[in-house]
Write an enzyme that holds these catalytic residues in place. Structure first.
Site, PDB file in Angstrom:
ATOM      1  N   TYR A  96     -11.035  -4.661 -14.276  1.00 18.45           N
ATOM      2  CA  TYR A  96     -10.466  -3.782 -13.247  1.00 18.45           C
ATOM      3  C   TYR A  96      -9.485  -4.568 -12.372  1.00 18.45           C
ATOM      4  CZ  TYR A  96      -9.710  -0.880  -9.204  1.00 18.45           C
ATOM      5  OH  TYR A  96      -9.072  -0.183  -8.199  1.00 18.45           O
ATOM      6  N   ARG A 105     -14.048  -7.830   1.216  1.00 24.24           N
ATOM      7  CA  ARG A 105     -13.830  -7.499   2.622  1.00 24.24           C
ATOM      8  C   ARG A 105     -13.899  -5.998   2.870  1.00 24.24           C
ATOM      9  NH1 ARG A 105      -7.954  -7.662   4.512  1.00 24.24           N
ATOM     10  NH2 ARG A 105      -8.206  -5.742   3.303  1.00 24.24           N
ATOM     11  N   ARG A 143     -16.009   4.733  -2.983  1.00 27.20           N
ATOM     12  CA  ARG A 143     -15.428   3.888  -4.035  1.00 27.20           C
ATOM     13  C   ARG A 143     -16.334   2.678  -4.156  1.00 27.20           C
ATOM     14  NH1 ARG A 143     -10.061   4.031  -4.759  1.00 27.20           N
ATOM     15  NH2 ARG A 143     -10.671   3.657  -6.908  1.00 27.20           N
ATOM     16  N   PHE A 183       5.981 -17.246  -0.511  1.00 30.29           N
ATOM     17  CA  PHE A 183       5.586 -15.874  -0.854  1.00 30.29           C
ATOM     18  C   PHE A 183       4.248 -15.875  -1.605  1.00 30.29           C
ATOM     19  CE2 PHE A 183       5.662 -12.845  -4.468  1.00 30.29           C
ATOM     20  CZ  PHE A 183       5.542 -11.651  -3.770  1.00 30.29           C
TER      21      PHE A 183
HETATM   22  C1  PS7 Z   1       2.169 -14.159  -6.537  1.00 27.95           C
HETATM   23  C2  PS7 Z   1       1.777 -14.694  -8.990  1.00 27.95           C
HETATM   24  C3  PS7 Z   1       4.726  -6.570  -5.782  1.00 27.95           C
HETATM   25  C4  PS7 Z   1       4.351  -8.265  -3.909  1.00 27.95           C
HETATM   26  C5  PS7 Z   1       0.471  -9.973  -4.984  1.00 27.95           C
HETATM   27  C6  PS7 Z   1       0.700  -2.727  -3.760  1.00 27.95           C
HETATM   28  C7  PS7 Z   1      -3.037  -6.335  -2.936  1.00 27.95           C
HETATM   29  C8  PS7 Z   1      -3.033  -2.156  -3.704  1.00 27.95           C
HETATM   30  O1  PS7 Z   1      -4.982  -2.546   0.100  1.00 27.95           O
HETATM   31  O2  PS7 Z   1      -8.577  -1.833  -2.621  1.00 27.95           O
HETATM   32  O3  PS7 Z   1      -7.428  -2.020   0.191  1.00 27.95           O
HETATM   33  O4  PS7 Z   1      -5.768  -0.223  -0.361  1.00 27.95           O
HETATM   34  O5  PS7 Z   1      -6.906  -0.054  -3.298  1.00 27.95           O
HETATM   35  C9  PS7 Z   1       0.267 -13.203  -7.813  1.00 27.95           C
HETATM   36  C10 PS7 Z   1       2.640  -6.644  -4.417  1.00 27.95           C
HETATM   37  C11 PS7 Z   1      -1.448  -9.078  -6.273  1.00 27.95           C
HETATM   38  C12 PS7 Z   1      -0.568  -3.730  -5.636  1.00 27.95           C
HETATM   39  C13 PS7 Z   1      -3.668  -5.321  -5.125  1.00 27.95           C
HETATM   40  C14 PS7 Z   1      -0.197 -12.379  -6.715  1.00 27.95           C
HETATM   41  C15 PS7 Z   1       2.072  -5.453  -4.998  1.00 27.95           C
HETATM   42  C16 PS7 Z   1      -1.623  -7.958  -5.333  1.00 27.95           C
HETATM   43  C17 PS7 Z   1      -1.134  -2.455  -6.013  1.00 27.95           C
HETATM   44  C18 PS7 Z   1      -0.343 -10.988  -7.228  1.00 27.95           C
HETATM   45  C19 PS7 Z   1       0.759  -5.229  -4.304  1.00 27.95           C
HETATM   46  C20 PS7 Z   1      -3.063  -7.697  -5.146  1.00 27.95           C
HETATM   47  C21 PS7 Z   1      -5.659  -2.070  -5.147  1.00 27.95           C
HETATM   48  C22 PS7 Z   1      -2.628  -2.491  -6.180  1.00 27.95           C
HETATM   49  O6  PS7 Z   1      -6.802  -2.378  -4.277  1.00 27.95           O
HETATM   50  O7  PS7 Z   1      -6.155  -2.050  -1.996  1.00 27.95           O
HETATM   51  C23 PS7 Z   1       1.356 -13.972  -7.777  1.00 27.95           C
HETATM   52  C24 PS7 Z   1       3.852  -7.117  -4.715  1.00 27.95           C
HETATM   53  C25 PS7 Z   1      -0.487  -9.975  -6.140  1.00 27.95           C
HETATM   54  C26 PS7 Z   1       0.249  -3.866  -4.611  1.00 27.95           C
HETATM   55  C27 PS7 Z   1      -3.261  -6.379  -4.418  1.00 27.95           C
HETATM   56  C28 PS7 Z   1      -3.977  -4.038  -4.561  1.00 27.95           C
HETATM   57  C29 PS7 Z   1      -4.725  -3.151  -5.318  1.00 27.95           C
HETATM   58  C30 PS7 Z   1      -3.397  -2.890  -4.925  1.00 27.95           C
HETATM   59  P1  PS7 Z   1      -6.105  -1.679  -0.412  1.00 27.95           P
HETATM   60  P2  PS7 Z   1      -7.182  -1.501  -3.034  1.00 27.95           P
HETATM   61 MN    MN Z   2      -6.923   1.258  -5.100  1.00 26.11          MN
END
Ligand code: PS7
Ligand code: MN
Ligand code: MN
Ligand code: MN
Ligand code: MN
Ligand code: MN
Length: 346
Positions: free
Chosen positions: A144, A191, A204, A264
């Site tokens: 997941y 968290r 969830r 970043f």
């Molecule tokens: C740097 C190699 C395209 C920058 C950044 C939107 C945050 C939201 O926030 O529990 O509690 O609602 O629903 C690796 C970011 C992973 C992803 C996932 C790092 C896009 C991001 C959509 C890779 C970030 C991890 C759902 C899915 O969980 O969240 C490198 C950029 C990174 C977004 C995150 C989040 C997933 C998410 P919330 P949820």
């Molecule tokens: Mn989600």
């Protein structure tokens, strides 16, 4: 010197940056400091995935309606006027104005469009798979997290390689890229225990039964004060599991050559280990939102320039975890203690 945020001339991109600043404080800062060739693509990538996640998260949409939207979401970016009413807060506006994000997407270089589409398609399919299936085993949990965050790492690595600012090797660093995403996502899932379990109209649940089953009969019971001790022991096991990804994350970041790209990547990873240190052995995770000390995030954003800075932060949070683990004894603290000692030793 770090570049200040630049207001784009293109009104579609201007909307995207304004939306990015509303929905994510920390990502907005590090994205806006990226080199010009990458900045717009990463901003649009973020918003496309945030919109997809808004659909995934909205528990008021029924499964039969949600699954086809998740499966076809990557096609919407090529349309002119697709939008929908869902989500809450700023996400409502993101979803209503989604055609503006699509217009900005259509103005990106084709090589960037292809990466974003490919990741969006695979993430949507993975989210759909888990709409009808639960996270039972640690293997399910890793899968997941691969779909919703590991793939983001894979996509970002492709963008870095495609920009020419990092080595072409990044396009094939799948395991390390996945580990970067898993470390962030598992921290978020740990968290967000209370927020996710209290979600209306349906909870969830992402903590795997293979872990929580050792500590209780149902995940929801951990929020009851009489189960605080079992809940904290379970939390500590979850943190030990998340720390499995530290090695991949450090290995990945040691290979980066471009300073703003490094920042970043590094700032969110440091915030993740800092958040795990704050959550470790902390019953407040089950009653509210645990965050790092106020001002600490700003200090990290300001301080982190290179790998030595990153290691110093990882070691400091490793020390904090190890010290708490020695004080905690039992309650699953030993495995966190061992993992933390390894971070400190390097
Ligand atoms: C740097 C190699 C395209 C920058 C950044 C939107 C945050 C939201 O926030 O529990 O509690 O609602 O629903 C690796 C970011 C992973 C992803 C996932 C790092 C896009 C991001 C959509 C890779 C970030 C991890 C759902 C899915 O969980 O969240 C490198 C950029 C990174 C977004 C995150 C989040 C997933 C998410 P919330 P949820
Ligand atoms: Mn989600
Ligand atoms: Mn979400
Ligand atoms: Mn979450
Ligand atoms: Mn959420
Ligand atoms: Mn929510």
């Amino acid at each position: 010197a770090r570049r200040a945020a630049v207001l784009p001339h293109d009104p579609d991109l201007a909307f995207c940056y304004s939306m990015l600043n509303k929905v994510s404080r920390s990502f907005a800062i590090v994205i806006q400091q990226l080199p010009e060739q990458l900045r717009d693509a990463v901003c649009v990538f973020y918003l496309v995935l945030r919109a997809l996640d808004t659909v995934e998260d909205d528990m008021a949409i029924d499964q039969a309606e949600k699954v086809p939207i998740l499966l076809s979401f990557h096609e919407k970016t090529y349309e002119k006027d697709w939008s929908m009413k869902c989500g809450h807060g700023h996400y409502v506006e993101l979803m209503e104005q989604y055609p503006v994000v699509c217009a900005a997407f259509q103005g990106l270089e084709p090589q960037y469009q292809e990466v974003i589409t490919d990741i969006c398609r695979r993430m949507g399919a993975g989210m759909a798979e888990f709409i009808v299936k639960e996270v039972e085993t640690v293997k399910d949990y890793d899968l997941y997290c691969h779909y919703v965050a590991g793939l983001v790492g894979v996509g970002l690595s492709n963008l870095f390689a495609g920009s020419g600012l990092e080595s072409e090797d990044f396009a094939s660093l799948h395991e390390l890229s996945n580990g970067m995403g898993l470390f962030l996502q598992k921290t978020n899932i740990i968290r967000d225990y209370l927020e996710d379990i209290m979600e209306e109209p349906a909870p969830r649940m992402f903590w795997p039964k293979e872990i929580w089953g050792k500590h209780g009969d149902s995940l929801e019971d951990f929020k009851d004060p009489e189960n605080a001790e079992a809940a904290v022991a379970c939390l500590n096991d979850m943190i030990a599991d998340a720390l499995r990804h530290v090695d991949a994350s450090l290995d990945y970041m040691q290979r980066l050559r471009n300073r703003p790209i490094f920042r970043f990547c590094a700032v969110p990873q440091i915030m993740a280990i800092g958040t795990l240190a704050a959550c470790f052995d902390n019953p407040s995770v089950f009653t509210g939102v645990v965050k790092m000390r106020r001002g600490q995030t700003a200090k990290i954003m300001h301080d982190v320039e290179d790998y030595a800075d990153l290691l110093a932060y990882f070691r400091a949070f490793g020390q904090a975890l190890a010290a708490k683990a020695r004080a905690a004894r039992g309650k699953g603290a030993e495995s966190v203690g061992r993992a933390a000692e390894r971070v400190v030793a390097g």
